[in-house]
Design a protein around this motif. Sequence first.
Motif: not given
Length: 345
Positions: A167-168, A187, A191-192, A194, A212-213, A226, A230, A235-236
């Motif tokens: 998930e983000d 992390d 998850a990815t 931000y 990651d971002h 965002i 994306t 994001v989730d």
Amino acid sequence: MKAVFYEEHGDTDVLQYGELPDPEPSRGEVLVDVKAGALNHLDVWTRRGMPSPGEFPHIAGSDAAGVVKEVGEDVTRFEPGDRVAVCAGSYCGTCEYCREGEHSLCTSYTIIGEHSTGVHSELTTLPEENLVHVPDHVDWETAAAAPLVFQTAWRMLHSRAELEQGEDVLVLGASGGVGHAAVQIADHAGATVYATGSSQEKLDAASELGADHVINYEAENFAEAIDRLTDGRGVDVVIDHIGGATWQDSMSSLAKGGRIVTCGATGGPKVEVNITDLFWNQYDIMGSTMGSNADIDGVLPLVWDGTLEPQIRETLPMSEIATAHEMLQDREGFGKVVVIPDSEL
């Protein structure tokens, strides 16, 4: 003993470091020789009077670690010489929520240092349920800085948002205590991540911890960033501990079916929610406060083994407590501010 305390609410000039009577452990309590304490933004709000402690002088602080000096009657989990850290949430243990293991939902839940006497002092007494064992290899600064923010972030991401691998996640204010803990936990969960920050130094630090971002919210609107990063999905999960100042952009950053989790309101407690957006996009809005015993048990072993690491921006003697508070309220640096009793330096 010497302690950090204040006798009225106000700015940093009300903070004192001076003599107060030594505490003695009552039944079920443990006397701790404090080796280090750590600050949270909660300390700033409490000093300013939100909420008001029951009586003055009020000893500040919710995070500390040290050595057990003495135990009261009926204490079974600790003995003199044990290394311990403070877990600041107090609960009754008997209400329906406590019986279900949801201690932070306890009908009489309070936080040490906020609603009762704090732990930024040479000695402190605490109920044994507010202490956890600290392994010998863990330094005092780490032990003091970890419990409150890592417990809080773990509960937000795992117990409340039920974060899943892949998930983000957007973490606001990644340089703060909860923020830098949330980056690492997200992390670690796969998850990815931000993360937002106000300077390149803070963004670089967030990247090193697993983001990651990264988004400089001083340079661009984070919701627009965002949307761009994306490809319009969002994001989730959004971790928002700021509130009014960021709420609309946090909501705008969510994907359909997304979850926003909040544990604070440093940017204002009042927000507006577009109900049409809420039901049409099937968002979930979740509150979260500190954590339950299961959250402590889930996250602290990962801190003790080095998987997760509290970042220490500064270590100061307790006599410089005003400077420590100013660093928090001015949002200087990345991570936690630690204070050491002057007698330990």
